[in-house]
Design a protein around this motif. Sequence first.
Motif, PDB file in Angstrom:
ATOM      1  N   GLN A 113     -65.841 -81.340 -49.497  1.00 29.34           N
ATOM      2  CA  GLN A 113     -65.996 -80.896 -48.004  1.00 29.34           C
ATOM      3  C   GLN A 113     -65.082 -81.084 -47.090  1.00 29.34           C
ATOM      4  O   GLN A 113     -65.006 -81.252 -46.024  1.00 29.34           O
ATOM      5  CB  GLN A 113     -67.400 -81.414 -47.335  1.00 29.34           C
ATOM      6  CG  GLN A 113     -68.337 -80.781 -48.229  1.00 29.34           C
ATOM      7  CD  GLN A 113     -69.831 -81.302 -48.204  1.00 29.34           C
ATOM      8  OE1 GLN A 113     -70.850 -81.301 -48.907  1.00 29.34           O
ATOM      9  NE2 GLN A 113     -69.825 -82.081 -47.008  1.00 29.34           N
ATOM     10  N   VAL A 114     -63.724 -81.328 -47.899  1.00 27.03           N
ATOM     11  CA  VAL A 114     -62.299 -81.643 -46.821  1.00 27.03           C
ATOM     12  C   VAL A 114     -61.535 -80.323 -47.388  1.00 27.03           C
ATOM     13  O   VAL A 114     -61.456 -80.009 -48.462  1.00 27.03           O
ATOM     14  CB  VAL A 114     -61.758 -83.037 -47.347  1.00 27.03           C
ATOM     15  CG1 VAL A 114     -60.479 -82.999 -46.482  1.00 27.03           C
ATOM     16  CG2 VAL A 114     -62.694 -84.080 -46.852  1.00 27.03           C
ATOM     17  N   ALA A 115     -60.958 -79.700 -46.308  1.00 30.85           N
ATOM     18  CA  ALA A 115     -60.029 -78.490 -46.459  1.00 30.85           C
ATOM     19  C   ALA A 115     -58.914 -78.520 -45.546  1.00 30.85           C
ATOM     20  O   ALA A 115     -59.183 -78.891 -44.356  1.00 30.85           O
ATOM     21  CB  ALA A 115     -60.969 -77.272 -46.335  1.00 30.85           C
ATOM     22  N   VAL A 116     -58.035 -78.068 -45.861  1.00 30.06           N
ATOM     23  CA  VAL A 116     -56.802 -77.779 -44.976  1.00 30.06           C
ATOM     24  C   VAL A 116     -56.312 -76.323 -45.037  1.00 30.06           C
ATOM     25  O   VAL A 116     -56.353 -75.761 -46.109  1.00 30.06           O
ATOM     26  CB  VAL A 116     -55.631 -78.469 -45.709  1.00 30.06           C
ATOM     27  CG1 VAL A 116     -54.442 -78.508 -44.799  1.00 30.06           C
ATOM     28  CG2 VAL A 116     -55.873 -79.899 -45.802  1.00 30.06           C
ATOM     29  N   PHE A 117     -56.131 -75.830 -43.782  1.00 27.90           N
ATOM     30  CA  PHE A 117     -55.953 -74.440 -43.629  1.00 27.90           C
ATOM     31  C   PHE A 117     -54.416 -74.353 -43.166  1.00 27.90           C
ATOM     32  O   PHE A 117     -54.100 -75.049 -42.122  1.00 27.90           O
ATOM     33  CB  PHE A 117     -56.796 -73.501 -42.701  1.00 27.90           C
ATOM     34  CG  PHE A 117     -58.368 -73.449 -43.119  1.00 27.90           C
ATOM     35  CD1 PHE A 117     -58.507 -73.056 -44.407  1.00 27.90           C
ATOM     36  CD2 PHE A 117     -59.115 -74.200 -42.517  1.00 27.90           C
ATOM     37  CE1 PHE A 117     -59.846 -73.257 -44.912  1.00 27.90           C
ATOM     38  CE2 PHE A 117     -60.584 -74.128 -42.882  1.00 27.90           C
ATOM     39  CZ  PHE A 117     -60.995 -73.749 -44.049  1.00 27.90           C
ATOM     40  N   ALA A 118     -53.565 -73.539 -43.593  1.00 28.91           N
ATOM     41  CA  ALA A 118     -52.229 -73.356 -43.107  1.00 28.91           C
ATOM     42  C   ALA A 118     -52.279 -71.525 -42.600  1.00 28.91           C
ATOM     43  O   ALA A 118     -52.801 -70.924 -43.234  1.00 28.91           O
ATOM     44  CB  ALA A 118     -51.302 -73.571 -44.018  1.00 28.91           C
TER      45      ALA A 118
END
Length: 610
Positions: A113-118
Amino acid sequence: MGSSADIITLDNFEHKMPRWDPTSPSHLYALVDMGSNGIRFSISDLSPPRTRLLKCVYRERAAISLFDALNSQSDTQGGLPLTFPVEIITLVSQTLARYRSIAIDDYGVPSSQVAVFATEAMRRAQNAVAMLEAIRAEAPDLVVHILAPEVETLFGAVGARSGFVDVRGLLLDLGGGSVQMTYMDSYSAHARSRDEPTVGYEIAAALAGQSLPFGAARLIRVLEDADAVVQAAEISKLQSGMSNAFEKLRAKFPSLAETVAASREDEQYRGGRREAGIDIYLCGGGFRGYGSILQHSDSIQPYPIPAIGSYTVSGKAFVKTKEMMRLNMNFDGKIFGMSKRRRAQFPAIVTVVDALIAAVPRIRSVTFCAGGNREGALVMKLPREIRESNPLTCIEASVPPPPIFASVPKAAGPPVILDTLWSSLPEEFDLPSATTIFGLGLGILYTSQIWARSGEDADANASAALHDAVTRNSGCPGLTHLARAVLGLTLCARWGSNLGPIDEQLHDGLRALVDRADPDASFWTEYIGAVTAAFAMVVKTWPRTNETVVDNVKFRCVLGNGKRLKVFLHVSLSEKAAKGIVAQDLIDVFKDVNKLRDDRKVVVSLSRLP
């Protein structure tokens, strides 16, 4: 960008983003938005029944400009390919590893439930793969998702929409590298495209969204470094691009086309409704900067609610770009909400705003939004019935009740309380559109606070009501500036509105805010608050049964004739309820209603229920 890049598109985002599960042992979600102007990190609690509120429990921002880093070598070394310097790759990878540690080690967020968006900068970088590999080396289990432009539009638009009960209007997002425009109408359940089956209005907005490469960081470089010919050409591209984007949206969405037609006819609505025009919602740091300048120069001073989220101005105020430019240039002090970097970019921000003004026939109102990609991504994880639910009905669930309420059976629900208060208003009153707790959908939240501080001094409670309106549930969806002001003033009146000098200033500011929306609004907040105080003299705590209310107190109201607004309120009490209540004390509750004006009067009479 390389095969190792994880690209999120409209076709795959539901598969790549795990859906919210109501049975999950943890409802904490950590998201990182690698924007062009900064890297933002937050942890949100989506626990039911307050899921729709997107409650943020931790947030942080790293002042790392990926746009500047991406363009620095190209500018200084003669037009080299756009690449991230090694030191920026190291700094970003270590920053993300730190965020991952805060989320998982400190807050216990599940790694899934950890996410990174670029976004734009990572899409353009020639060495984006090197950045991804460095992040993977520092945090092996951290996946970086590269958002396709249409997904960035989706998340940005839904993130802005998440702050409100409903929206219908243009949504724009001004970041460092680009500006997006789309149209969203949450009042319609679906929007049908010409060649495709019915789709949700969020996806329709994303598919119709237009992106222009004129973010604040990119455009300020043009304005500061390019010669006059290049500047003129780029500004012309921005203006034509903005106009073309608007026309495409107008052709796509019938409700927007209808609004445009009404605006061009200069149609005026009467009977208290607003004039025709297009409502606009603005998000992104660049636009929020423009909103901060507008708030700094607002006619209500000091402006009582400092948060820029949900700050609304009229179209007439919004178009004063030259005045805002002069203010930014000439004001030497600190402007709340404006960093040095944002003030330096302000000429670029104004250039985008001017292009928007030229593209839209008539702007009725502009609301500045706090939400962004992270909020949008969270909302799109939720089932439709939750993400389309009214957030105002969830707020009470997010605030623990006073301990005394634990032993008081709440057999009587808010409806019987609200119906009784409602009956104190004249039949001619247009409640659905009125600027009151009823018209703004604040009834349930209001009833939850009627007896919440009964053990405290009334004057302290009046003060607390005003300050809670500004600070409590800050950024909570649905609580616009107008809603906060109406709620605070009504609760303040419930406790008598006896205020000290500093609180009087806050009261005056909130009063001016609501009266700007509706000239009668502050009168009705004082009146409803006084009715509530009279009601609370009879019903001393949350009623145990509906009969506790309906058998003991009734209100009836009529309006008098004449130029002066005169409200005749008749209060009927049961014999049991009337015992020990001095009639004049109940009448005196209304003596300060509208004490600052003489064009309205409340006349109260009492009788016994049969």
